[in-house]
Write an enzyme that holds these catalytic residues in place. Sequence first.
Site, PDB file in Angstrom:
ATOM      1  N   HIS B 151       0.901  -1.171   0.000  1.00  0.00           N
ATOM      2  CA  HIS B 151       0.000   0.000   0.000  1.00  0.00           C
ATOM      3  C   HIS B 151       0.929   1.207   0.000  1.00  0.00           C
ATOM      4  O   HIS B 151       1.745   1.346   0.900  1.00  0.00           O
ATOM      5  CB  HIS B 151      -0.871  -0.051   1.261  1.00  0.00           C
ATOM      6  CG  HIS B 151      -1.614   1.216   1.570  1.00  0.00           C
ATOM      7  ND1 HIS B 151      -2.993   1.285   1.558  1.00  0.00           N
ATOM      8  CD2 HIS B 151      -1.184   2.458   1.907  1.00  0.00           C
ATOM      9  CE1 HIS B 151      -3.373   2.520   1.883  1.00  0.00           C
ATOM     10  NE2 HIS B 151      -2.302   3.254   2.098  1.00  0.00           N
ATOM     11  N   ASP B 277     -10.254  -4.040  -3.145  1.00  0.00           N
ATOM     12  CA  ASP B 277     -10.032  -3.277  -1.911  1.00  0.00           C
ATOM     13  C   ASP B 277     -11.370  -3.109  -1.172  1.00  0.00           C
ATOM     14  O   ASP B 277     -11.686  -2.043  -0.648  1.00  0.00           O
ATOM     15  CB  ASP B 277      -9.399  -1.912  -2.194  1.00  0.00           C
ATOM     16  CG  ASP B 277      -8.883  -1.247  -0.919  1.00  0.00           C
ATOM     17  OD1 ASP B 277      -8.900  -1.881   0.155  1.00  0.00           O
ATOM     18  OD2 ASP B 277      -8.471  -0.073  -0.994  1.00  0.00           O
TER      19      ASP B 277
HETATM   20 ZN   LIG Z   1      -4.650  -0.104   0.900  1.00  0.00          ZN
END
Ligand SMILES: [Zn+2]
Lengths: 332, 400
Positions: B151, B277
């Site tokens: 991320h 996500d």
């Molecule tokens: Zn993320």
Amino acid sequence: MLRRKDILGIRDLNCEEILHILETAKDMKEKIGNKKAREKSLQNFSVVTLFYENSTRTRMSFALAGEYLGAEVADLGVATSSVNKGESLVDTGITLDQMGIDIMVIRHSMSGAANVLARNVRASVINAGDGVNEHPTQALLDLYTIFEKKKNFKDLKVAIIGDIIHSRVARSNVFGLTKLGAHVVVGGPSTLISKNMEYLGAKVTTDIKEALRDADIVMGLRIQLERQKGGLFPDLREYRGLFGIDEEMLKYAKADALLMHPGPVNRGIELSTEIIDGHQSVINEQVKNGVAVRMALLHLLAEERKRNEDTHSKWTHTRSFIQNRWDQRYTG
Amino acid sequence: MIVAVEEKITTSADKTIDAKGYWVTPGLIDVHVHLREPGYEYKETIKTGSRAAAKGGYTTICCMPNTNPVIDNEILVEYIKMKAEREAIVNVLPIGSITKGQKGEELANIGKMAQAGICAISEDGKSVMNAGLLKKAMKYVSMFNLPVFSHCEDPTLVGGGVMNAGEMAERMGMKGIGADSEEVIVARDIILARNTGVKLHICHISTAGSVQLVREAKQRGEAVSAEVCPHHFSLTDEAVEDYDANTKMNPPLRSAEDVKSLKEGLKDNTIEIIATDHAPHHMDEKNCEYDRAAFGIVGLETALPLGITHLVEENILTPMELIEKMSTNPAKLLGIDKGSLQVGKIADITIIDPDEEYAIDVNTFASKSKNSPFHGHWVKGRVKYTIVGGKIVLNNGELV
Ligand SMILES: [Zn+2]
């Protein structure tokens, strides 16, 4: 007629709506000094002010405007209410809604807070300032003041000087003035101004003389002392020297230029005392016009609520705003 | 198991499905899901998340470790596997964290978690800001042959932003999140991953610059892959209009130019994976001030129709390429024997009606949370059947 449930920002209003509000404000202004002429168009209406940020002046202005029109006005003391115990904005709104409040006036430190409140309540919502987003009633009173003196907006040059980046007043004014055909230049130190303002149709400069040159309107903004601690300018002495407006600076504007300021003003910092009290200044009129403009808004929203009395159920928002977000949008 | 793939199968079957006009594809695989269990069961659970997955055509989902507690040791991995075995209706593969408690200080029990069966490691929700520590983690995890899911976000550049920086943020009067906060970490992680032998996978890329960084790394032959989320290619920051926090996610909805670059990246296969996500949040965390609202949206039940509507219908991808990015390529990244319909493979199968048109309705979601910006959004394509290991879990659009 203003076919809206809420007044959330100048961004949402079109030219006709803005001009209609200004015309209505003109009527209202005539009635401020004449108790007998006052129309009690808000009789049996309840208005609540909901100020998450302090502002005596705007809150008082709304309270007076409501009372002049015969409304019941109450203030939810945010600091002393259940908000202080962690109640959410939406819950507070729903509670007030259940009490039958007709119009809620909200000031909040977060952008878009008025929009969130508006879609969760049946009441009409007026945004009295949200974060760094908008302050529509201040802009409307500024527009009204200009309208009264200049009669027209077309091709006026308006210079807005100061802390632009943190100013919802500047933003609402830029939205309104550009819609009405004026040219807006915003000027200030490079740390308090953003090129992005050009997206909204304003010219951006750090050269104050350039900004003021041949302006029809000069609008000063309050410089907040805490910005100095944030490292955005060295100190007030330097700010005043480089960006303060005094008699000499004001000469760059047209001879009949109006000097405005949303208040409260730091005398001798963003504007010199001589020009605040000078013949070009309309700062005191702005305050008076503020009551008239707010009367106009309350009157127009109340009128619209009366017109829609039978369709009120359309505005009955439940907690499940997500499911209903599309069909529950006010459709007029 | 898949026994035969032929034009005319003569052997009799217990059940036949008439899939005329439908796509029959290998079961979809989502490498980026937040199931919220343990710790945030009011948002989602392994059970409800797996049901949402089945409705969306997914037969395998990988769950991120940013739960409470964080999945940073083998006991917690076992817990998720046990719960999944009992309650989930699709395959659930846990992802372990990179550092203990995702605090960015010391390595999590990566080896023990590898033995317990994690499919990757990730600090998702944030970046490991200590580059030296991340590099050590990359070296360490390479011996277990597990990928690192990155991320990418430098919090010092986010500075309280809540939506994409640019014209729309200026119009809305809100603080922006620039492309730089994502791109500096994409660049950093690509550089760090070199010579460590690790497979680096960049999560949810959202900017034109990130696409270019990944493209260049791939051209140099580095072991880098990237995923994009359906919302990032379906919407722009214009959707934030009206301060509806269902449009608030991290990374944020970006500009039209970014969307164009993401589509180019999908087309030239710079971006080989589509992941959701899926980030469920309770309504109270969304029906509030935008600044205060939680980041993230649910995605399992909208990914496939958004892919068909915004990629296949717009001729960015062929149907085959879309399914590769939603099944075959994720299987390759994870190194699992899935994502194929060949004889002898496990019978994870998704059957899709590519022509059905409808407006997305969050009230029909099996997920516990309804935080989607796509309510009322017209799409094409509906999942009709999801088959996990030969068992039908979604039957003609209905969960079994
Ligand atoms: Zn993320």
